[in-house]
Motif scaffolding. Structure first.
Motif, PDB file in Angstrom:
ATOM      1  N   GLN A  33       0.847  -1.205   0.000  1.00 32.79           N
ATOM      2  CA  GLN A  33       0.000   0.000   0.000  1.00 32.79           C
ATOM      3  C   GLN A  33       0.879   1.250   0.000  1.00 32.79           C
ATOM      4  OE1 GLN A  33      -3.686  -1.028  -0.258  1.00 32.79           O
ATOM      5  NE2 GLN A  33      -3.744   0.625   1.246  1.00 32.79           N
ATOM      6  N   SER A  34       1.913   1.172   0.807  1.00 36.97           N
ATOM      7  CA  SER A  34       2.861   2.281   0.887  1.00 36.97           C
ATOM      8  C   SER A  34       3.493   2.528  -0.492  1.00 36.97           C
ATOM      9  CB  SER A  34       3.946   1.948   1.920  1.00 36.97           C
ATOM     10  OG  SER A  34       5.005   2.878   1.864  1.00 36.97           O
ATOM     11  N   ILE A  35       3.896   1.467  -1.143  1.00 33.47           N
ATOM     12  CA  ILE A  35       4.515   1.580  -2.470  1.00 33.47           C
ATOM     13  C   ILE A  35       3.574   2.269  -3.457  1.00 33.47           C
ATOM     14  CG2 ILE A  35       5.249   0.234  -4.483  1.00 33.47           C
ATOM     15  CD1 ILE A  35       6.307  -1.869  -2.377  1.00 33.47           C
TER      16      ILE A  35
ATOM     17  N   HIS B  15       3.515   4.174   7.217  1.00 28.54           N
ATOM     18  CA  HIS B  15       4.722   4.554   7.733  1.00 28.54           C
ATOM     19  C   HIS B  15       6.118   4.932   7.334  1.00 28.54           C
ATOM     20  CE1 HIS B  15       5.987   2.189   5.177  1.00 28.54           C
ATOM     21  NE2 HIS B  15       5.068   1.292   5.422  1.00 28.54           N
ATOM     22  N   CYS B  16       6.393   5.399   6.192  1.00 27.78           N
ATOM     23  CA  CYS B  16       7.787   5.470   5.769  1.00 27.78           C
ATOM     24  C   CYS B  16       8.445   6.838   5.742  1.00 27.78           C
ATOM     25  CB  CYS B  16       7.936   4.885   4.393  1.00 27.78           C
ATOM     26  SG  CYS B  16       7.154   5.921   3.151  1.00 27.78           S
ATOM     27  N   ASP B  17       7.721   7.893   5.995  1.00 27.54           N
ATOM     28  CA  ASP B  17       8.364   9.188   6.115  1.00 27.54           C
ATOM     29  C   ASP B  17       8.764   9.809   4.779  1.00 27.54           C
ATOM     30  OD1 ASP B  17       8.912  11.195   7.851  1.00 27.54           O
ATOM     31  OD2 ASP B  17      10.817  10.433   8.540  1.00 27.54           O
ATOM     32  N   LEU B  18       8.141   9.311   3.687  1.00 28.89           N
ATOM     33  CA  LEU B  18       8.311  10.092   2.442  1.00 28.89           C
ATOM     34  C   LEU B  18       7.682  11.428   2.724  1.00 28.89           C
ATOM     35  CD1 LEU B  18       9.084  10.458  -0.477  1.00 28.89           C
ATOM     36  CD2 LEU B  18       6.922   9.422  -1.163  1.00 28.89           C
ATOM     37  N   CYS B  20       4.464   8.436   2.876  1.00 30.96           N
ATOM     38  CA  CYS B  20       3.513   7.829   1.959  1.00 30.96           C
ATOM     39  C   CYS B  20       2.088   8.057   2.471  1.00 30.96           C
ATOM     40  CB  CYS B  20       3.778   6.329   1.803  1.00 30.96           C
ATOM     41  SG  CYS B  20       3.494   5.369   3.308  1.00 30.96           S
ATOM     42  N   GLY B  21       1.975   8.371   3.768  1.00 27.65           N
ATOM     43  CA  GLY B  21       0.653   8.642   4.331  1.00 27.65           C
ATOM     44  C   GLY B  21      -0.042   7.393   4.851  1.00 27.65           C
ATOM     45  N   VAL B  22       0.602   6.256   4.686  1.00 25.04           N
ATOM     46  CA  VAL B  22       0.044   4.977   5.129  1.00 25.04           C
ATOM     47  C   VAL B  22       0.578   4.666   6.536  1.00 25.04           C
ATOM     48  CG1 VAL B  22      -0.123   2.520   4.634  1.00 25.04           C
ATOM     49  CG2 VAL B  22      -0.012   4.168   2.750  1.00 25.04           C
ATOM     50  N   TYR B  23      -0.296   4.620   7.514  1.00 28.89           N
ATOM     51  CA  TYR B  23       0.102   4.284   8.892  1.00 28.89           C
ATOM     52  C   TYR B  23      -0.894   3.288   9.451  1.00 28.89           C
ATOM     53  CZ  TYR B  23       3.011   8.465   8.639  1.00 28.89           C
ATOM     54  OH  TYR B  23       3.949   9.395   8.271  1.00 28.89           O
TER      55      TYR B  23
HETATM   56 NI    NI Z   1       5.270   5.668   4.653  1.00 26.86          NI
END
Ligand code: NI
Ligand code: NI
Ligand code: NI
Ligand code: NI
Ligand code: NI
Ligand code: NI
Lengths: 134, 134, 134, 134, 134, 134
Positions: A33-35, B15-18, B20-23
């Motif tokens: 999902q992140s990707i 979660h990745c701190d780009l 990505c907005g996915v948490y």
């Molecule tokens: Ni992220």
């Protein structure tokens, strides 16, 4: 997201090879999902440095997808599962390839991320069927 | 697990701190579930080497819990959330301490793992409330 | 950083959650100094590949800052410290955010690196005050 | 370590191979201090699981010492330094060996940790002398 | 690849500092081969994102070369080896520098990768001579 | 080293998913050799702390075996290979399981390490056959 709101205590689970016995395809799906979100943000931006950061992070997240899937394939699934689901080996091989150089690592196409998500969902369906059966 | 069986397409996220907005608090919860299972298996075994492996892996899984919670605390939650939920800082601080030396790293007590799971659930409840509100 | 000037023989120290009892804000500061230098070198170069390398490395060093600060916040500081320094939670939250997407990960502005360094120094001052008091 | 005592405001620094130009023997020393404290706590405890955790963490911290020293040896020191300090190669080789199997990884002797700290201090003295000279 | 088929018992070997006693310069060489191939592919492509990925991965592979060489230098080679091969310290220092900022990290020149490979081969020759002698 | 000297053109190779195109089963084999040596040393020692270190390191080396094999399975082998070698999926699945909880992670039996080595050799034979054919 409705199911989440109504089921906040839902058991999520994974994989450490003690083994703890906790496994969950959600771990791979979260990264996929992140990707997908990273690729969308990449296309929405025209800042070269942001795009470079997107590529750096997409590389890491794709690696995580591969890792989580490999763990399921080797550690969770047992010989009887592979007999019962003869397509399972190929499914995992295709899914992990979709998170690699010919997949979400090398591509910025959101359709590739969608294919990866679809493969993970196919795996998840089999996973949960085997959990229910056990 | 019923909700899972009937909601296989539920969105899981991180979660990745780009960013990505996915948490998703599920990432921390998965590791905490693993920790609880490891502690149970530790007590169920009298094989010294298995117990050593349990300690090695519990150390790693506890670190992962801390990491996933730290990411939520710093990257997902914004100033307005901390204003709205004044207890949130302390909640995260206590939860991460519960995955540390005075928690599941240093302890083999399943009750400590349960306390950690309860804290994560408290965080998850607030998390999903803020998601619904946004 | 005054506390440092007056306590030059203090043992530099950190963090492993045995716990070993060794902690030191210097670990975060070292990485933040590195980030500032990376940003300066980024601007001083017009070699696209060097700039890409700078972005790759700045991402890693920013993550290290976050990690070292998280360790201090969870592992070193105790409930009584948070009572004594009510601003401490927010200070750490702001400092770690300054090393994230909205900070030195997403920005190439040397002023952002300076803000991060200033926050770390604020934390260090409180850290050494609590050490002296203990 | 004298240079530290007389140069307390020197910027603590390290190491990333952009290079950022920031280096500091403090990084290795922090981990070595941790190792010494771990060994002391190991001996002060008669809890078998705590001792196992001490061994797990001592292994990691020793590896970090080696890494930080290797970075200084390869990335900071230049050919002219090795000409000026002919003992420098051997010093680093001995120091990293002291953090390995025949040193703090394999030993629980606090005297070995002290030898490691002494070697790091010898390196630090040369390091700061070269910094001052440049 | 015939030589492999006819030499299936060739000892492959490495490094873990138990120590297991298994060491092999092949580990460093494999990564250096990878670096050379990455540089060639970098030049063969005019896709900016592919080139960025090449830089990301070259950075990682260069770090691995350094790590594998450091392990040999500290863990495999003993004082008597350094007496017997007085050039060994400098050889390792130059080889690891060739995988750093002034080498394959900072450069996209295939000649630099070739120099790195040549240095590794020099080290390997000495390595195998000492193995044969022991 | 004689076999090496007489086979100097053997391509050592791996793995990075640029892809660089460099792959080599030697990477997995090196770690498996290490595991076997660790098990032998574990049995040869009656020092409890040394044995704990052996377990810590065996866990890591087993994980590396799994990783290197997964990379070959997903990144090197293509659909046509799996058609040509229908046993290949199962071979990899068994080999990675042999480096997991039911294999060299959970076991201290040198025979298990030998089984792992034998599986890797089976994979290597197919690998080199496909390389020769390409
Ligand atoms: Ni992220
Ligand atoms: Ni597990
Ligand atoms: Ni510590
Ligand atoms: Ni640096
Ligand atoms: Ni080894
Ligand atoms: Ni590769």
């Amino acid at each position: 997201m409705l199911s989440r709101l109504f089921a906040p205590t839902v058991e999520v689970s994974a994989h450490c090879d003690l083994p703890c016995g906790v496994y969950d395809p959600a771990q791979a799906r979260i990264e996929a999902q992140s990707i997908k979100a990273i690729i969308e943000k990449y296309h929405a931006s025209d800042d070269a440095d942001f795009r470079t950061r997107a590529l750096i992070i997409k590389e890491q997240r794709s690696e995580l997808v591969k890792h989580h899937l490999w763990v399921l394939w080797t550690d969770y699934f047992k010989p009887q599962h592979f007999e019962q689901y003869p397509q399972l080996h190929q499914l995992f091989n295709e899914a992990t390839k979709l998170a690699g150089a010919a997949g979400t690592k090398g591509s910025n196409d959101v359709a590739v991320a969608d294919q990866l998500l679809a493969k993970i969902d196919e795996i998840a369906e089999i996973f949960w069927a085997t959990k229910k059966a056990s």
